[in-house]
Scaffold this motif. Structure first.
Motif, PDB file in Angstrom:
ATOM      1  N   GLU A  18      -6.890 -24.191 -21.126  1.00  0.00           N
ATOM      2  CA  GLU A  18      -6.264 -23.233 -20.914  1.00  0.00           C
ATOM      3  C   GLU A  18      -5.222 -22.568 -22.305  1.00  0.00           C
ATOM      4  O   GLU A  18      -4.779 -23.904 -22.758  1.00  0.00           O
ATOM      5  N   ASP A  74      -3.016 -18.269 -20.268  1.00  0.00           N
ATOM      6  CA  ASP A  74      -3.048 -18.690 -18.890  1.00  0.00           C
ATOM      7  C   ASP A  74      -2.067 -19.197 -18.245  1.00  0.00           C
ATOM      8  O   ASP A  74      -1.903 -18.986 -17.112  1.00  0.00           O
ATOM      9  N   ASN A 101      -3.571 -16.875 -13.430  1.00  0.00           N
ATOM     10  CA  ASN A 101      -2.499 -17.251 -14.502  1.00  0.00           C
ATOM     11  C   ASN A 101      -1.101 -17.822 -13.708  1.00  0.00           C
ATOM     12  O   ASN A 101      -1.147 -17.866 -12.511  1.00  0.00           O
TER      13      ASN A 101
END
Ligand code: NDP
Length: 330
Positions: A18, A74, A101
């Motif tokens: 991420e 993210d 997120n």
């Protein structure tokens, strides 16, 4: 007994694919971004176009406007001053969040006082180191870590705790221990230290200096005795390692031990207990938070006045003279 997480409880692989967007490259932002990058995470920075942005860029980060960094992240770690977070969040971060997120805070203020509400499909995490950023970075580089408080306010993805602990590991916090407490408790304890412990110590030193000098003591000697010799700092570190009273027993002569115990009782009264209670009440009922937000809205005028007064105090010039005549190697 508080729940504490260590290295083996945290796994970086939960967030290794991420992008972490660090919003703000100040005291915490710089330290956390560097630690996370050194831990192998993919980190970008969001900052206005100014000196902090230049510094982040010169230290090898891709830096974007805040809205663009939020859009790419993210995990969006909000590391700008607490009292402006809500405005920046509303205008530049929230419109760019996507389902799944996470928004991450290093202090619970904005969430505790209801200034930021995470959208329902977004994780809301707390990873709150217990020291300023400079130490977060220095401890990490020494293969040590600064402890943190951690919490999950909202687990939208089902992996919020794994993400929280992975972030705590990435900044070095699980090396020392990441303690789970709520956003509210972290905020209130943090403010309590700032409203009682630090003012008590700093206020006592400043007042003691003034009265000692009025009584004819040498100004430089007064600062040296009060804290300039570093004794106070060193013994407090020792107290954190072995306990306050153990430190007194181990290092102090009987005269010193007697003085400390006797005057700790004389100085602190029922009245002090009531003052502590008032401080806690003002934190809990939001009156301090309202005062702080007002101060920010009026351009920190009171803060500026108090800082100028302190900077220009006789004690500040004595400190400067003492620093020239007493020399430490480190
Ligand atoms: P700083 O004061 O160091 O934050 C500076 C950063 O915020 C800079 O990148 C600055 O960029 C940005 N910033 C300031 N004002 C604005 C604005 N109006 N709009 C956009 N960006 C802005 O903050 P800290 O690192 O001290 O605090 C960050 C968070 O970490 C807070 O939640 C704090 O409570 C928490 N925390 C702080 C600790 C500490 O010791 N300092 C310890 C533990 C947690 P620009 O140059 O553009 O203004």
């Amino acid at each position: 007994m508080a729940k504490v997480y260590y290295e083996d409880d945290a796994d970086l692989s939960h967030i290794s694919g991420e992008t972490v967007s660090v919003i703000g490259y100040g005291i915490q932002g710089r330290a956390q971004a560097l630690n996370m990058r050194d831990s192998g995470l993919s980190v970008i920075v969001g900052n206005r176009d100014d000196d902090y942005r230049k510094r982040a860029r010169s230290e090898g980060f891709d830096v974007y406007d805040i809205h663009a960094a939020a859009e790419q992240g993210d995990l969006v770690v909000i590391l700008i001053p607490d009292e402006i977070q809500a405005e920046v969040y509303r205008e530049q971060i929230e419109p760019n969040l996507k389902d799944g997120n996470a928004i991450v805070f290093a202090h619970g203020f904005a969430v505790r006082y209801g200034l930021i509400w995470p959208p329902h499909a977004v994780d809301c995490l707390l990873v709150a180191p217990r020291m300023p950023g400079g130490y977060v970075r220095d401890f990490f580089l020494r293969n040590d870590g600064v402890p943190a408080f951690v919490d999950v306010k909202q687990d939208a993805t089902g992996k919020a705790w794994q993400r929280t602990l992975a972030l705590a590991k990435a900044i070095g916090a699980t090396r020392a221990g990441a303690m789970a407490i709520s956003f509210a408790e972290e905020t209130e304890l943090d403010h309590f230290s700032e409203h009682f412990v630090y003012p008590l110590v700093i206020g006592a030193l400043a007042l003691a200096y003034e009265v000692l000098v009025e009584n004819g003591y040498t100004p430089e000697a007064a600062v040296m005795e009060l804290y300039g010799s570093r004794e106070l700092g060193e013994v407090l570190i020792e107290a954190a390692k072995i306990g306050l009273y153990q430190m007194v027993e181990k290092h102090a002569s009987p005269a010193c031990q007697y003085g400390i115990h006797a005057y700790a009782r004389k100085l602190f009264s029922q009245n002090t207990q009531q003052q502590i209670q008032t401080i806690i009440d003002e934190i809990k009922d939001g009156s301090f938070a309202a005062e702080l937000l007002d101060e920010q809205r009026t351009g920190y005028q009171k803060l500026e006045r108090m800082m100028v007064e302190s900077r220009n105090s006789p004690m500040a010039s004595t400190e400067a003279r003492l620093q020239e005549i007493i020399t430490f190697k480190t």
